[in-house]
Design a protein around this motif. Structure first.
Motif, short mmCIF file in Angstrom:
data_model
loop_
_atom_site.label_atom_id
_atom_site.label_comp_id
_atom_site.label_asym_id
_atom_site.label_seq_id
_atom_site.Cartn_x
_atom_site.Cartn_y
_atom_site.Cartn_z
N GLU A 373 4.02 4.45 -3.08
CA GLU A 373 4.20 6.45 -2.38
C GLU A 373 2.71 6.17 -1.55
N ALA A 374 3.14 5.94 0.31
CA ALA A 374 1.95 6.10 0.83
C ALA A 374 0.49 6.92 0.80
N SER A 375 1.18 8.39 0.31
CA SER A 375 0.26 9.35 -0.03
C SER A 375 -0.51 9.65 -0.86
N LEU A 376 -0.58 8.91 -2.43
CA LEU A 376 -0.87 8.58 -2.90
C LEU A 376 -2.41 7.05 -3.07
N ALA A 377 -1.85 6.20 -2.01
CA ALA A 377 -2.39 4.87 -2.09
C ALA A 377 -3.50 4.63 -2.72
N LEU A 378 -2.50 4.52 -4.33
CA LEU A 378 -3.10 3.97 -5.70
C LEU A 378 -3.52 1.81 -6.02
#
Length: 456
Positions: A373-378
């Motif tokens: 998930e790119a929106s979290l950038a984990l």
């Protein structure tokens, strides 16, 4: 009006509700996490429904707190905001779950700060929804109003209703201050580049026009009706960004919120948690019929402090909490400020497993979905940096550092990053820990993502 106006109003409504055994009433309730946004928006909407809608619906409304009175100590920011509004410990004015008679006759509910009611009886009817979380698509045929839209604070959506109704002319200053407190802490005083949207700025501007934040609450008086700002009042909206009083209010509430060193591990996990019942996709179906319990707990501490430098007591308390709540998955979402006052977030995920292929598959699907998930950038981290065993990436600076700008693509510690079973919680649990590089993503974004990953 005296400083006890809100207190008297709340006690009066509670007394009337109990006298009527709930018959003919609407219970206004927020989400189970019980944060200040939930408390303020439920009280605010109950006021609105009583003063503006009662003449049309013939119904009476009361706000129901989501947690028992004995748990109020978990949220010092709520206690402070309520006290400032004239509602003090032991909070006898507030209707709490333990006050509800088991056989009460109230069947109508209004939901604020959430839009799905779990474990409701067949007779329950949801008659209103005001929320800023992802729409779960329920109650189209019964809820009016049904307002689900983006906002930094649900209280802003409630304030917009108050602005449009006739009841705003008698709005007590105590309640104005409570509403403003919720918006201030949720939007970080309308900070530029933060969560605040236009609806939050308009609501805050209108509320600020009705209260003097520098005036002692013991000397507030009758509120004079003022011109309501509209969506076109851009100068008003821009003028309150950086407002000293709002900033001071947010700082005070945040300092109360961060003061959690006295809380136990169990208290930290339950003070701001939401539980979800998920139906797993066919690929992940397990022996329990595909229904699992998942919880997301927001903790205002870095994981280094939460783990207490590798304390085994913390590990035991965490798994005991999962047992107590019947959880298959626990997500701990941390949020804190670095030494350079920058926002920081981390994620800890624990999956209950017994070695069965389905449970290994569940954990792998969860981790793969989160990491993609790119929106979290984990960025994967190892447990060794917290004084615990287990593999993973151990590079980078301390938890409170500001210079860890390495990528989140798992390029380091590849072998450990691919091992699903690394966990300091024992052989029956699978766990991973991450730095979250996108510090703007909160539980409001993580919860629907979790559902998409696991439910398909």
């Amino acid at each position: 009006m005296s400083t006890s106006t809100l207190s008297r109003y709340l006690l009066g409504k509670k007394t009337e509700f109990l006298r009527d055994n709930g018959r003919g009433w609407t219970i206004v309730t927020g989400n189970e996490a019980g944060d200040l946004d939930t408390i303020a928006s439920s009280i605010g909407y109950a006021w609105y429904r009583s003063h503006t809608e009662a003449q049309n619906t013939g119904r009476k409304a009361v706000a129901l707190m989501p947690q028992p009175r004995s748990d109020f100590y978990l949220r010092a920011e709520n206690i402070h905001a309520l006290a400032t509004a004239g509602v003090h410990d032991p909070f006898d004015e507030l209707l709490c779950p333990e006050d509800l008679p088991p056989d009460h006759k109230c069947t109508d509910y209004a939901l604020v700060d959430h839009n799905s009611m779990d474990n409701s009886s067949p007779n329950t009817r949801v008659v209103a929804v005001i929320d800023h979380h992802e729409d779960e698509g329920k109650y189209h045929d019964t809820a009016s109003p049904r307002i689900i839209e983006p906002a930094g604070s649900c209280t802003s959506l409630v304030t917009r209703l108050l602005m449009s109704g006739s009841g705003h002319t008698s709005l007590p200053r105590d309640l104005v201050g409570l509403l403003l407190s919720a918006i201030a802490i949720d939007t970080q005083a309308l900070k530029k580049g933060g969560k605040a949207l236009e609806v939050d700025r308009v609501a805050a501007a209108w509320l600020l026009g009705r209260v003097n934040l520098t005036e002692p609450t013991s000397h507030v008086g009758e509120i004079r009706t003022t011109k309501m700002p509209t969506d076109t009042d851009l100068s008003v909206q821009q003028g309150i960004i950086g407002h000293d009083g709002l900033r001071n209010l947010a700082d005070t509430l945040n300092s109360k919120k961060q003061a959690v060193s006295h809380l136990s591990t169990r208290d930290l996990l339950r003070r701001d948690s939401k539980k979800y019942t998920l139906k797993l996709s066919p690929f992940l179906n397990q022996e329990n019929g595909g229904i699992i319990q998942v919880e997301l707990a927001t903790v205002p501490l870095p994981l280094l402090a939460f783990f207490n430098s590798g304390s085994t007591a913390v590990l035991t308390a965490t798994t005991s909490w999962m047992d107590e709540r019947g959880l298959i998955i626990l997500g701990v979402l941390t949020t804190y400020r670095s030494k350079k006052d920058k926002g920081r977030r981390e994620q800890l995920w624990i999956v209950r497993a017994s070695g069965a292929p389905q449970q290994q598959r569940l954990a792998q699907a969860l981790f793969d979905g989160l990491e993609a998930e790119a929106s979290l950038a984990l960025k994967r981290r190892g447990f060794t940096r917290y004084g615990l065993g287990g593999g993973g990436d151990t590079t980078g600076n301390d938890e409170d550092g500001d210079d860890d700008t390495s990528s989140h693509d798992g390029s380091t510690g590849e072998q450990a990053a691919n091992a699903v079973s690394d966990s300091p919680f024992g052989p029956t649990f699978i766990a991973r820990v991450y730095k979250q590089n996108n510090t703007h993503a909160t539980r409001k974004q993580v919860a629907p993502l979790l559902k998409r990953i696991l439910e398909g």
